[in-house]
Design a protein around this motif. Structure first.
Motif, PDB file in Angstrom:
ATOM      1  N   ARG A 114       0.844  -1.210   0.000  1.00 46.65           N
ATOM      2  CA  ARG A 114       0.000   0.000   0.000  1.00 46.65           C
ATOM      3  C   ARG A 114       0.874   1.254   0.000  1.00 46.65           C
ATOM      4  NH1 ARG A 114      -5.297   1.215   0.956  1.00 46.65           N
ATOM      5  NH2 ARG A 114      -5.780   3.227   1.916  1.00 46.65           N
ATOM      6  N   CYS A 146       2.332   1.890  -3.390  1.00 50.29           N
ATOM      7  CA  CYS A 146       1.338   2.313  -4.387  1.00 50.29           C
ATOM      8  C   CYS A 146       0.846   3.742  -4.177  1.00 50.29           C
ATOM      9  CB  CYS A 146       0.139   1.353  -4.372  1.00 50.29           C
ATOM     10  SG  CYS A 146       0.519  -0.314  -4.951  1.00 50.29           S
ATOM     11  N   THR A 147       1.333   4.385  -3.120  1.00 55.30           N
ATOM     12  CA  THR A 147       0.928   5.769  -2.869  1.00 55.30           C
ATOM     13  C   THR A 147       1.320   6.638  -4.062  1.00 55.30           C
ATOM     14  OG1 THR A 147       1.213   5.471  -0.496  1.00 55.30           O
ATOM     15  CG2 THR A 147       1.205   7.731  -1.319  1.00 55.30           C
ATOM     16  N   VAL A 158      -1.908   0.662 -11.047  1.00 54.90           N
ATOM     17  CA  VAL A 158      -1.226  -0.520 -10.507  1.00 54.90           C
ATOM     18  C   VAL A 158      -1.520  -1.694 -11.428  1.00 54.90           C
ATOM     19  CG1 VAL A 158      -1.095  -2.138  -8.568  1.00 54.90           C
ATOM     20  CG2 VAL A 158      -1.318   0.329  -8.140  1.00 54.90           C
ATOM     21  N   ALA A 199      -2.787  -6.809  -4.261  1.00 53.44           N
ATOM     22  CA  ALA A 199      -2.999  -5.463  -4.778  1.00 53.44           C
ATOM     23  C   ALA A 199      -4.407  -4.968  -4.462  1.00 53.44           C
ATOM     24  CB  ALA A 199      -2.754  -5.436  -6.288  1.00 53.44           C
ATOM     25  N   LEU A 246      -5.085  -1.614  -2.277  1.00 53.98           N
ATOM     26  CA  LEU A 246      -5.766  -0.466  -2.878  1.00 53.98           C
ATOM     27  C   LEU A 246      -7.149  -0.215  -2.290  1.00 53.98           C
ATOM     28  CD1 LEU A 246      -4.839  -0.984  -6.648  1.00 53.98           C
ATOM     29  CD2 LEU A 246      -3.835   0.644  -5.023  1.00 53.98           C
ATOM     30  N   ARG A 298      -9.113   3.202  -2.247  1.00 55.35           N
ATOM     31  CA  ARG A 298      -8.496   4.122  -3.192  1.00 55.35           C
ATOM     32  C   ARG A 298      -9.150   3.961  -4.570  1.00 55.35           C
ATOM     33  NH1 ARG A 298      -1.972   3.482  -1.862  1.00 55.35           N
ATOM     34  NH2 ARG A 298      -2.062   4.317   0.275  1.00 55.35           N
ATOM     35  N   THR A 337      -7.346   4.197  -7.411  1.00 52.05           N
ATOM     36  CA  THR A 337      -6.284   3.881  -8.364  1.00 52.05           C
ATOM     37  C   THR A 337      -6.714   2.733  -9.271  1.00 52.05           C
ATOM     38  OG1 THR A 337      -4.706   4.445  -6.612  1.00 52.05           O
ATOM     39  CG2 THR A 337      -3.833   3.333  -8.586  1.00 52.05           C
ATOM     40  N   LEU A 369      -6.703  -0.606 -11.379  1.00 50.19           N
ATOM     41  CA  LEU A 369      -5.949  -1.849 -11.257  1.00 50.19           C
ATOM     42  C   LEU A 369      -6.080  -2.648 -12.546  1.00 50.19           C
ATOM     43  CD1 LEU A 369      -4.385  -4.017  -9.631  1.00 50.19           C
ATOM     44  CD2 LEU A 369      -6.612  -4.868  -8.827  1.00 50.19           C
TER      45      LEU A 369
END
Length: 377
Positions: free
Chosen positions: A82, A85-86, A91, A102, A106, A109, A111, A113
């Motif tokens: 984590r 992945c900031t 990702v 993952a 995440l 979040r 983000t 994937l």
């Protein structure tokens, strides 16, 4: 290689995190190749993998950053992932267990994937149910699932993926040209070192673990040891089955040598009369690809992924059928014309596979879809 895409004024370069578990040879080589291609195009890349994977595959040598993340899914590992992945724009996880980590990392979040499935996750009993649960959790969280074979794409869709596509996965190395002169063979010195002077040399490569078909391979070796001279089977790889396999070889006096992990697999294949793939866990088997690149006749287990990969460039046999495997080996050793046909087919088939450049281009197009702002309608 396509030119590096310019970064718009005032916009930071795309930052991706590539998540790898323990990593088999195929997925690890793919991540290294992908990292190199992305970095060359101006993308910032962090590879999250165990430290030993970086030592073996040299992710940092491509210009990528490396973050040590153990392959377990315990809270400490998830927390490390984590943190890595900031501020990532995207990702990309490779394999089921890396993908599940993952998803956990995440949580909460937005983000995007991307997930690549490189092989089939085999499990039995209660563990099979767990694997199905993990698959469902992963595909529902992933914006895009890339499968390295059509049957993996179909599996992802059946499991609930909203967007599943066939992945272009190029094996690092030179693409053979149909009609090109065949590589020099055999290699007398290497064959002598292995003990195969004056006898056929068979080569299998892969980790010595379950679902690789090595028990079936040793069963087949019992049949062809009656040939005169008996072919020598060399198995390159390490794993938990090393001791029991070695015990069988010694008890049954099989013409087999377990030579451990090797860094000269290309030379082993170039010296071989036949390459053998007794198990079909990997959808895009590295051994199958390397054998066809080297134009070495291949006998492989008949699975959807292998069949799609090799086409008519290999002898395919039923899974877990030692008699069929032994018969195919004996038949090919006695048929030089068929071996020549397979070599020609291998060059043509390998020429149809995607290059590393095409692989990176496909992945970048997926990344662009998920990260570029869309115009207002």
């Amino acid at each position: 290689m396509s030119p590096i895409s310019p970064t718009p004024h005032g916009q930071s370069p795309l930052r991706t995190v590539q998540v790898l578990g323990g990593g088999n040879a195929g997925s690890s080589a793919h991540v290294r190749s992908l990292a190199a291609g992305l970095v060359a195009r101006g993308v910032r890349v962090t590879v999250c993998a165990p430290a030993e994977a970086d030592h073996a595959y040299g992710f940092t040598a491509t210009g990528a950053d490396h973050a040590h993340v153990p392959r377990s899914s315990d809270p400490a590992s998830v927390a490390a992932l984590r943190a890595a992945c900031t501020d990532a724009d995207l990702v990309h996880a490779h394999g089921l267990h890396a993908s599940f980590r993952a998803v956990l990392a995440l949580s909460g979040r937005t983000t995007p994937l991307v997930v690549t499935w490189h092989n089939h996750a085999y499990a039995e009993g209660a563990r099979a149910h767990l694997v199905r649960l993990l698959e469902r959790r992963v595909v529902k969280a992933a914006a895009v699932v890339l499968g390295t074979s059509s049957d993996l794409v179909d599996r992802a869709r059946r499991t609930g993926a909203r967007d599943a596509r066939l992945a272009a996965v190029g094996l690092p190395g030179r693409r053979p040209v149909p009609g090109a002169e065949e590589p020099e063979r055999p290699r007398p010195k290497l064959r002598a070192e292995l003990g195969s002077t004056g006898r056929p040399l068979l080569v299998a490569v892969g980790s010595l673990d379950r679902h690789r078909g090595y028990d079936v391979l040793l069963d087949a070796a019992r049949a062809w040891r009656r040939l005169v001279p008996p072919p020598l089977l060399v198995v390159a790889g390490e794993g938990p089955l090393r001791a029991p396999l070695q015990g069988r070889v010694e008890r049954e006096e099989l013409p087999v040598r377990l030579v451990g992990r090797r860094d000269d697999v290309g030379e082993l294949l170039a010296a071989a009369d036949l390459a053998l793939l007794p198990g079909g866990r990997e959808a895009r088997s590295v051994l199958a690809q390397e054998a066809l690149h080297a134009r070495v006749p291949l006998v492989a287990v008949d699975t959807p992924g292998i069949r799609e990969l090799v086409g008519d460039a290999a002898e395919l046999v039923r899974e877990a059928d030692a008699a069929a495997l032994a018969a195919a080996v004996v038949r090919l050793l006695g048929d030089p014309a068929r071996r020549g046909e397979l070599r020609d087919n291998a060059a043509r088939q390998a020429a149809t596979w995607p290059t590393e450049d095409e692989t990176v281009a496909q992945v970048l197009s997926v990344y662009d879809e998920l990260t570029q702002p869309r115009p207002l309608v």
